[in-house]
Design a protein around this motif. Structure first.
Motif, PDB file in Angstrom:
ATOM      1  N   ALA A  19      69.692  62.300 -57.784  1.00  0.00           N
ATOM      2  CA  ALA A  19      70.549  63.453 -57.507  1.00  0.00           C
ATOM      3  C   ALA A  19      72.001  62.983 -57.561  1.00  0.00           C
ATOM      4  CB  ALA A  19      70.190  64.083 -56.160  1.00  0.00           C
ATOM      5  N   PHE A  20      72.588  62.640 -56.392  1.00  0.00           N
ATOM      6  CA  PHE A  20      73.973  62.176 -56.323  1.00  0.00           C
ATOM      7  C   PHE A  20      74.014  60.660 -56.192  1.00  0.00           C
ATOM      8  CE2 PHE A  20      77.736  61.287 -53.518  1.00  0.00           C
ATOM      9  CZ  PHE A  20      78.717  61.559 -54.462  1.00  0.00           C
ATOM     10  N   GLY A  82      70.329  62.562 -51.298  1.00  0.00           N
ATOM     11  CA  GLY A  82      70.014  63.812 -51.993  1.00  0.00           C
ATOM     12  C   GLY A  82      71.155  64.216 -52.909  1.00  0.00           C
ATOM     13  N   GLY A  83      71.458  65.514 -52.934  1.00  0.00           N
ATOM     14  CA  GLY A  83      72.495  65.993 -53.834  1.00  0.00           C
ATOM     15  C   GLY A  83      72.408  67.501 -53.998  1.00  0.00           C
ATOM     16  N   GLY A 107      62.508  59.991 -50.162  1.00  0.00           N
ATOM     17  CA  GLY A 107      63.766  60.714 -50.304  1.00  0.00           C
ATOM     18  C   GLY A 107      63.667  62.036 -49.574  1.00  0.00           C
ATOM     19  N   TYR A 108      64.794  62.712 -49.408  1.00  0.00           N
ATOM     20  CA  TYR A 108      64.764  64.014 -48.748  1.00  0.00           C
ATOM     21  C   TYR A 108      65.845  64.900 -49.355  1.00  0.00           C
ATOM     22  CZ  TYR A 108      68.816  62.898 -45.690  1.00  0.00           C
ATOM     23  OH  TYR A 108      70.050  62.575 -45.200  1.00  0.00           O
ATOM     24  N   SER A 109      66.034  66.092 -48.789  1.00  0.00           N
ATOM     25  CA  SER A 109      67.054  67.039 -49.229  1.00  0.00           C
ATOM     26  C   SER A 109      66.785  67.469 -50.675  1.00  0.00           C
ATOM     27  CB  SER A 109      68.445  66.423 -49.059  1.00  0.00           C
ATOM     28  OG  SER A 109      69.458  67.377 -49.219  1.00  0.00           O
ATOM     29  N   ASP A 110      67.727  67.224 -51.600  1.00  0.00           N
ATOM     30  CA  ASP A 110      67.558  67.645 -52.990  1.00  0.00           C
ATOM     31  C   ASP A 110      66.342  67.000 -53.638  1.00  0.00           C
ATOM     32  OD1 ASP A 110      68.482  69.273 -55.080  1.00  0.00           O
ATOM     33  OD2 ASP A 110      69.671  67.667 -55.969  1.00  0.00           O
ATOM     34  N   ASN A 111      65.881  65.878 -53.070  1.00  0.00           N
ATOM     35  CA  ASN A 111      64.679  65.224 -53.586  1.00  0.00           C
ATOM     36  C   ASN A 111      63.411  66.040 -53.335  1.00  0.00           C
ATOM     37  OD1 ASN A 111      65.699  62.514 -54.616  1.00  0.00           O
ATOM     38  ND2 ASN A 111      66.541  62.542 -52.549  1.00  0.00           N
ATOM     39  N   THR A 112      63.526  67.165 -52.640  1.00  0.00           N
ATOM     40  CA  THR A 112      62.404  68.102 -52.535  1.00  0.00           C
ATOM     41  C   THR A 112      61.910  68.488 -53.933  1.00  0.00           C
ATOM     42  OG1 THR A 112      63.278  68.958 -50.447  1.00  0.00           O
ATOM     43  CG2 THR A 112      61.688  70.335 -51.578  1.00  0.00           C
TER      44      THR A 112
END
Length: 345
Positions: A19-20, A82-83, A107-112
């Motif tokens: 992501a980022f 994430g990102g 991973g979490y957040s945008d890694n969903t």
């Protein structure tokens, strides 16, 4: 779900930025995270071309993901953070390679987005574990993070999740040298809230960051409802601090899609209610913001599935200290003893 072998000390693990590319913002935090990863686990981090590259194309980031899964010497894959745009990366990933070479992904957040792709391929993963947020900053690793990191990567087994008793919404800015040796401002936490029947819900997990789930749904990449029968739904919100009204609408939409009705239980992360760079609300306002989100989620789950066991406030997702939790693996929500147990096998 497919069997995913654990790593052993001395094995290589991929460190990616799908992501980022947060390491580009603070290489000092990143380097400390890499040292701590090896010290804590004995694993050897391996970076890829876009790990520290800001503005890398979606295709190039996807190529790193595919290469990491294809390499038999790489035993796990960890996201740096994430990102916001991983939804654009997913179409460029070679899903056949990921399906043929299952390995733990953290991973979490945008890694969903990537968790959901792996879930549809029958590959379990682990939600949490940002190297740039939970390994690099601060004076040391949080105990619950270290326990779940080792369980996810090395040891397996089952762990009853515990409340560490304190939490921070954000840490010291990465550009401040103090970020290497100080935590952010931490406050005492509230007890987890339980709702639904006094029964036990146990099943495989799916979910993640609610704002990202919304993108996944619009992109047409959601799991089939039939495949979520009896699942434990994981829900949490990001550092962008969505309002309780927005959260209610997203959760209501999951109900209309029958995902809430299919789930045996719902596990909700402790939400962030303050953000870096903005005035921090006072303690009363922070408590009210958390209560508002908790209440709308419990209300919507009860509306669509009154038989679901619900637990709100568990420290996973956008919070620290953070439990890394199974995604696709099994969790048990015991509404009788009010305990949460995660299987890291």
């Amino acid at each position: 779900m497919k069997a995913v072998p654990k790593a052993s000390p001395g094995d290589r693990v991929a460190i990616l930025s799908p992501a980022f590319a947060a390491p580009a913002v603070s290489e000092a935090i990143h380097e400390q995270a890499m040292r701590r990863l090896t010290e804590a686990t004995g694993l050897i981090p391996v970076e890829y071309p876009t790990t520290r590259k800001l503005g890398a194309s979606a295709a190039d980031r996807a190529a790193d993901v595919t290469a990491a899964f294809a390499d038999p010497s790489i035993r796990a894959v960890l996201a740096t953070i994430g990102g916001d745009d991983q939804v654009t990366v997913i179409p460029h990933i070679d899903a056949d390679v990921l399906a043929a070479n299952p390995k733990p992904f953290l991973g979490y957040s945008d890694n969903t987005n990537l968790h959901t792709l792996l879930w549809t391929l029958g590959v379990p993963s682990f939600y949490g574990g940002s190297t740039q947020v939970h390994l690099g900053p601060g004076p040391h690793l949080d105990d619950i993070h270290l326990r779940s990191l080792k369980a996810a990567l090395l040891d397996g087994g089952s762990i009853e999740l515990a409340e560490p008793g304190e939490s921070e919404d954000f840490g010291v800015p990465w550009t401040d040298p103090r970020s290497l040796v100080e935590f952010g401002t931490r406050e005492p936490t509230d007890p987890w809230a339980w709702a639904g029947p006094s029964t036990v819900a146990e099943g495989p997990t799916w979910g993640g960051c609610i704002e990202v789930i919304d993108q996944i749904a619009v992109a047409g990449r959601m799991p089939a409802v039939a495949n979520l029968e009896g699942a434990i739904l994981l829900l949490e919100t990001s550092e962008e601090l969505p309002s309780a009204t927005d959260v209610m609408r997203w959760v209501r939409a999951l109900g209309e899609r029958d995902l809430l009705g299919a789930a045996a239980g719902v596990l909700v992360g402790r939400p962030a209610v303050s953000e870096l760079g903005s005035p921090v609300p006072d303690a009363h306002e922070r408590a009210e913001l958390r209560k508002a989100q908790r209440d709308v989620i419990i209300e919507q789950v009860a509306r669509y599935n009154p038989e679901a066991v619900v637990c709100v406030g568990v420290p996973f997702g956008h919070t620290r200290p953070q439990w890394i939790v199974p995604h696709g693996g099994r969790m048990r929500l015991d509404g009788i003893t009010r305990t949460v147990t995660a299987d890291y096998s």
